[in-house]
Design a protein around this motif. Structure first.
Motif, PDB file in Angstrom:
ATOM      1  N   GLY A 263       0.825  -1.108   0.028  1.00 58.70           N
ATOM      2  CA  GLY A 263       0.034  -0.095   0.348  1.00 58.70           C
ATOM      3  C   GLY A 263       1.025   1.379  -0.280  1.00 58.70           C
ATOM      4  N   CYS A 264       0.085   2.250   0.404  1.00 57.92           N
ATOM      5  CA  CYS A 264       0.614   3.864  -0.387  1.00 57.92           C
ATOM      6  C   CYS A 264       2.023   3.385   1.523  1.00 57.92           C
ATOM      7  N   THR A 265       2.910   4.086   1.579  1.00 57.68           N
ATOM      8  CA  THR A 265       4.061   4.956   2.338  1.00 57.68           C
ATOM      9  C   THR A 265       3.073   6.891   2.118  1.00 57.68           C
ATOM     10  N   PRO A 266       3.304   7.115   3.285  1.00 55.27           N
ATOM     11  CA  PRO A 266       2.786   8.946   3.348  1.00 55.27           C
ATOM     12  C   PRO A 266       2.997   9.639   2.057  1.00 55.27           C
ATOM     13  N   LYS A 267       4.098   8.860   1.813  1.00 54.75           N
ATOM     14  CA  LYS A 267       4.710  10.208   0.982  1.00 54.75           C
ATOM     15  C   LYS A 267       4.334   9.625  -0.913  1.00 54.75           C
ATOM     16  N   GLU A 268       3.057   8.434  -0.501  1.00 56.50           N
ATOM     17  CA  GLU A 268       2.718   8.256  -1.918  1.00 56.50           C
ATOM     18  C   GLU A 268       1.399   8.308  -1.967  1.00 56.50           C
ATOM     19  N   LEU A 269       1.046   9.040  -1.251  1.00 61.84           N
ATOM     20  CA  LEU A 269      -0.751   9.236  -1.181  1.00 61.84           C
ATOM     21  C   LEU A 269      -1.076  10.172  -2.385  1.00 61.84           C
ATOM     22  N   ASP A 270      -0.129  10.977  -2.040  1.00 67.73           N
ATOM     23  CA  ASP A 270       0.068  11.906  -2.771  1.00 67.73           C
ATOM     24  C   ASP A 270      -0.339  11.916  -4.645  1.00 67.73           C
ATOM     25  N   SER A 271       0.752  10.289  -5.293  1.00 70.46           N
ATOM     26  CA  SER A 271       0.392  10.205  -5.635  1.00 70.46           C
ATOM     27  C   SER A 271      -0.281   9.449  -6.172  1.00 70.46           C
ATOM     28  N   ARG A 272      -1.311   9.527  -6.064  1.00 68.56           N
ATOM     29  CA  ARG A 272      -2.552   8.153  -6.227  1.00 68.56           C
ATOM     30  C   ARG A 272      -3.449   8.979  -7.467  1.00 68.56           C
ATOM     31  N   ARG A 273      -3.249  10.386  -6.958  1.00 65.33           N
ATOM     32  CA  ARG A 273      -4.359  11.001  -7.773  1.00 65.33           C
ATOM     33  C   ARG A 273      -3.607  10.682  -9.566  1.00 65.33           C
ATOM     34  N   TYR A 274      -2.459  10.629  -9.691  1.00 62.62           N
ATOM     35  CA  TYR A 274      -1.767  10.311 -11.229  1.00 62.62           C
ATOM     36  C   TYR A 274      -1.964   8.985 -11.466  1.00 62.62           C
ATOM     37  N   ARG A 275      -2.087   7.863 -10.850  1.00 62.66           N
ATOM     38  CA  ARG A 275      -2.764   7.062 -11.398  1.00 62.66           C
ATOM     39  C   ARG A 275      -4.219   6.673 -12.569  1.00 62.66           C
ATOM     40  N   ARG A 276      -4.055   5.761 -13.103  1.00 60.38           N
ATOM     41  CA  ARG A 276      -4.842   5.765 -14.473  1.00 60.38           C
ATOM     42  C   ARG A 276      -6.891   5.555 -13.768  1.00 60.38           C
TER      43      ARG A 276
END
Length: 359
Positions: free
Chosen positions: A290-303
């Motif tokens: 799952g997401c690390t804290p720093k990946e949370l913002d990156s989720r919005r750029y998934r497909r």
């Protein structure tokens, strides 16, 4: 009681001069000066200064004379004859005469290293060397691969009560078991075994680093690597497999030469060794999905699913007007098959994130 983690790492830390060594700590890096000073005290001092600037925690010397390590014989088995040996053609006595660090240098070198914040110690190669190093109050001892079956030396260093670092090169499991028993029987309570390939330079294919976690479990102690390969890749891999200590030969400039220069690292390479082994250690982390804290913002750029053409109420969703694209604010792509063939319930513009409210 000693304990091993599920991943094979040893949980009991050891301490050398206040620095902790263990699975939870950054790798302990030792710069081995060996004979690369080329019999120049000034060069040896420069090496220590340069080593300190790379970020290592310790420097190490070797304490012997030709007469304490071999015989003054220049024929038969006392002559190095192997074609692939770096020192082919020399006698053992000649080689050790060129490579030794004069004993009168030890005190000033140790003092200088300490003044730079480094731990300084040595490898004794006979009992007189142990006595000499005890007078200099070294904080620990290293046992070389070629001496790891000499029980008299093992007993002598163990009786000092100080931490012992022992290279395992060439030794069988039975020999190592005997040597560890000798160390423990004579008072050694803090032990680090260094996986080692006693060939110079060693080939990575002979490193067999998977032995590191096996050694840890077998002898229930800290395990590291004494690395005679070129470059830093093998050392970085060792840390990934649980090595808590790395020993590597150090040289100011390989082009100038030195008895061990061919498999030694220059200062810029040693600095990289320190940095990259630290990165490898940090990167191990823990089992996580799952997401690390720093990946949370990156989720919005998934497909996700977006309306790709302007549509009017009643139009049917198909592969042309509903697509899986970035960013990720629409419904998940897995829903595409459920949506195709459904009618939209309102006018909708291209670029609208797909939602259940639209059907």
């Amino acid at each position: 009681m000693h304990r091993n983690n599920l991943d094979g790492t040893h949980t009991d830390e050891i301490t050398i001069n206040g620095i902790k060594i263990g699975a939870e700590q950054q790798p302990f890096i030792i710069a081995e000066l060996s004979g690369n000073h080329n019999q120049s005290l000034e060069t040896a001092m420069q090496m220590i200064k340069a080593a300190a600037e790379t970020g290592v925690q310790a420097i190490k010397l070797q304490t012997y004379t030709p007469d304490t390590i071999t015989l003054d014989v220049a024929e038969n088995e006392f002559l190095i004859s192997e074609d692939d040996n770096l020192w082919q053609g020399k006698s053992l006595y000649q080689l050790y005469g060129e490579a030794m660090t004069p004993w009168e240098w030890h005190q000033p070198l140790f003092d200088y290293a300490k003044s730079l914040g480094l731990i300084a110690f040595s490898t004794p190669f006979d009992l007189t060397a142990v006595d000499f190093l005890e007078k200099l109050d070294v904080p620990c001892y290293k046992v070389a691969s070629f001496e790891n079956t000499d029980h008299a030396i093992l007993a002598a260093v163990a009786k000092t009560g100080k931490p012992i670092i022992m290279s395992t090169g060439m030794a069988s499991i039975d020999e190592l078991s005997e040597s560890v028993e000798v160390l423990k029987a004579n008072g050694c309570s803090q032990l680090v075994l260094l996986k080692c390939t006693s060939h110079y330079p060693a080939s990575p294919v002979d490193a067999n680093l998977l032995t590191i976690p096996h050694l840890t479990q077998l002898f229930d102690c800290q395990v590291g690597l004494s690395d005679h390969t070129k470059g830093i890749g093998v050392s970085v891999a060792a840390v990934a497999l649980g090595a808590t200590m790395i020993e590597k030969h150090f040289v100011l400039d390989r082009n100038i030469g030195g008895v061990d220069s061919e498999f030694s690292l220059e200062p810029c390479e040693f600095a990289m060794l320190v940095t990259e082994t630290q990165r490898a250690k940090v990167a191990l982390g823990k089992v996580r999905y799952g997401c690390t804290p720093k990946e949370l913002d990156s989720r919005r750029y998934r497909r996700s699913l977006y309306i790709s053409q302007d549509m009017q109420a009643g139009d049917i969703l198909n592969a042309e007007n509903l697509r899986s694209v970035r960013p990720g604010l629409g419904l998940a792509p897995k829903n595409l098959s459920l949506l195709l063939g459904k009618a939209v319930n309102q006018d909708v513009k291209a670029g609208t994130a797909m939602s259940w409210e639209l059907i």
